[in-house]
Scaffold this active site. Structure first.
Site, PDB file in Angstrom:
ATOM      1  CG  ASN A   7      49.233 -16.605  30.045  1.00 56.66           C
ATOM      2  OD1 ASN A   7      49.375 -16.907  31.223  1.00 56.66           O
ATOM      3  ND2 ASN A   7      50.086 -16.996  29.114  1.00 56.66           N
ATOM      4  CD  GLU A  34      52.316 -19.372  31.067  1.00 52.19           C
ATOM      5  OE1 GLU A  34      52.483 -18.195  30.723  1.00 52.19           O
ATOM      6  OE2 GLU A  34      53.079 -19.983  31.822  1.00 52.19           O
ATOM      7  CG  ASP A 147      50.389 -16.055  25.408  1.00 55.98           C
ATOM      8  OD1 ASP A 147      50.885 -15.379  24.481  1.00 55.98           O
ATOM      9  OD2 ASP A 147      50.999 -16.331  26.453  1.00 55.98           O
ATOM     10  CG  ASN A 149      54.217 -16.585  23.853  1.00 61.42           C
ATOM     11  OD1 ASN A 149      54.507 -15.647  24.589  1.00 61.42           O
ATOM     12  ND2 ASN A 149      53.918 -17.794  24.325  1.00 61.42           N
ATOM     13  CG  ASP A 218      47.554 -12.319  25.731  1.00 64.82           C
ATOM     14  OD1 ASP A 218      47.548 -13.524  26.011  1.00 64.82           O
ATOM     15  OD2 ASP A 218      48.352 -11.497  26.250  1.00 64.82           O
ATOM     16  CG  ASP A 247      53.465 -12.844  33.213  1.00 64.81           C
ATOM     17  OD1 ASP A 247      52.438 -13.535  33.066  1.00 64.81           O
ATOM     18  OD2 ASP A 247      54.604 -13.296  33.040  1.00 64.81           O
ATOM     19  CG  HIS A 248      49.649 -12.738  29.764  1.00 60.37           C
ATOM     20  ND1 HIS A 248      49.706 -12.731  28.393  1.00 60.37           N
ATOM     21  CD2 HIS A 248      50.690 -13.501  30.171  1.00 60.37           C
ATOM     22  CE1 HIS A 248      50.734 -13.468  27.986  1.00 60.37           C
ATOM     23  NE2 HIS A 248      51.346 -13.952  29.042  1.00 60.37           N
TER      24      HIS A 248
END
Length: 262
Positions: A7, A34, A147, A149, A218, A247-248
């Site tokens: 991501n 993303e 991802d 989530n 993930d 941030d991943h």
DNA sequence: ATGTCAAGAAAATCTTGA
């Protein structure tokens, strides 16, 4: 064969980081989520120059998914998760690569919950489960990756008690994930490392990365015929520490798989 | 509630989503 998911949190804003990681890790197949870029703003030239073919499904401002391959042909199967013709969010891309069906997904975040965004997440999960069932019946090697989530268990959250009301960890979300798994999918990282603390995401807030206050969201879900071919699975955690990082962190698996139809 | 990012609208900062 090395297959990765990442991501990127903005494919243009993070392009130097993405290119640096591609050069370092040299994955054969990469699923990105993303993109945060419209279709025409995908950095196609830079990706090609890095030695990768790509297909992508962009969207203005948010979402967006892509599949990259190092020299392998990409045969696109679909770019909409069936089940809701009204859904315009770019969150799913399915393609046949080297004899494996690659399903790149970006499952909705779902916060705040409860609310319409959480309802959308659960509906999206239902649609994914329906599609996943169809794919299993194809009797072709399939990977659902991206991802999700979702933190599947308490082991996947640095402080589980703080996350129980969050859309990523609510009982309904975890239940949907485990129901999907029960169709016959294998969570690659947990299969190899059943008890280790492994994270793939660290918030930008409060030095979450420095404190290792992470989440495992993930995932790689493997169809049965791929499980015995799974040789390794790792998180490239150090990439999260790079300047201007997502941030991943990138996550990858290594399969002992002979490439077909190159 | 907070914290940190990126993209977009609009023209410096604010809003939105994560």
């Amino acid at each position: 064969m090395k297959i990765a998911t990442y991501n990127v949190n903005g494919v243009n804003g993070r392009l130097p980081v993405l290119l640096r990681w591609l050069d370092e890790a040299k994955p054969d197949i990469v699923c990105l989520q993303e993109l945060k870029a419209p279709q025409e703003k995908f950095p196609e030239e830079a990706i090609l120059a890095a030695g990768y073919n790509a297909i992508w499904h962009g969207q203005k401002s948010w979402n967006g998914v892509a599949i990259l391959t190092r020299g392998l042909e990409i045969k696109e199967v679909g770019r909409a998760l069936p089940g809701d013709p009204e859904d315009v969010q770019s969150r799913y891309l399915e393609a046949l690569v080297g004899g494996i069906l690659i399903c790149c997904l970006y499952l909705p975040n779902g916060n705040p919950s409860p609310g319409p965004k959480f309802d959308y997440k659960l509906k999206w999960f239902d649609r994914l489960a329906k599609r996943a069932k169809v794919l299993l019946d194809f009797k072709t090697p399939v990977i659902l990756l991206g991802d999700f989530n979702v933190m599947p268990t308490e082991l996947d959250v640095y402080k589980p008690e703080r996350w129980v009301k969050d859309a990523l960890f609510r009982p309904e979300t975890r239940e949907a994930f485990h129901k999907l798994l029960s169709q016959g999918w294998t969570d690659a990282i947990r299969h190899l490392y059943p008890e280790d603390v492994i994270y793939t995401f660290w918030d930008y807030f409060r030095d979450a990365y420095g404190r290792n206050a992470g989440l495992r969201i993930d995932h790689f879900l493997l169809s049965e015929e791929l499980v015995d071919k799974l040789k390794d699975a790792q998180v490239d955690k150090h990439v999260r520490g790079w300047e201007k990082s997502s941030d991943h962190a990138p996550v990858w698996i290594e399969l002992d798989h002979k490439i077909k139809d190159k």
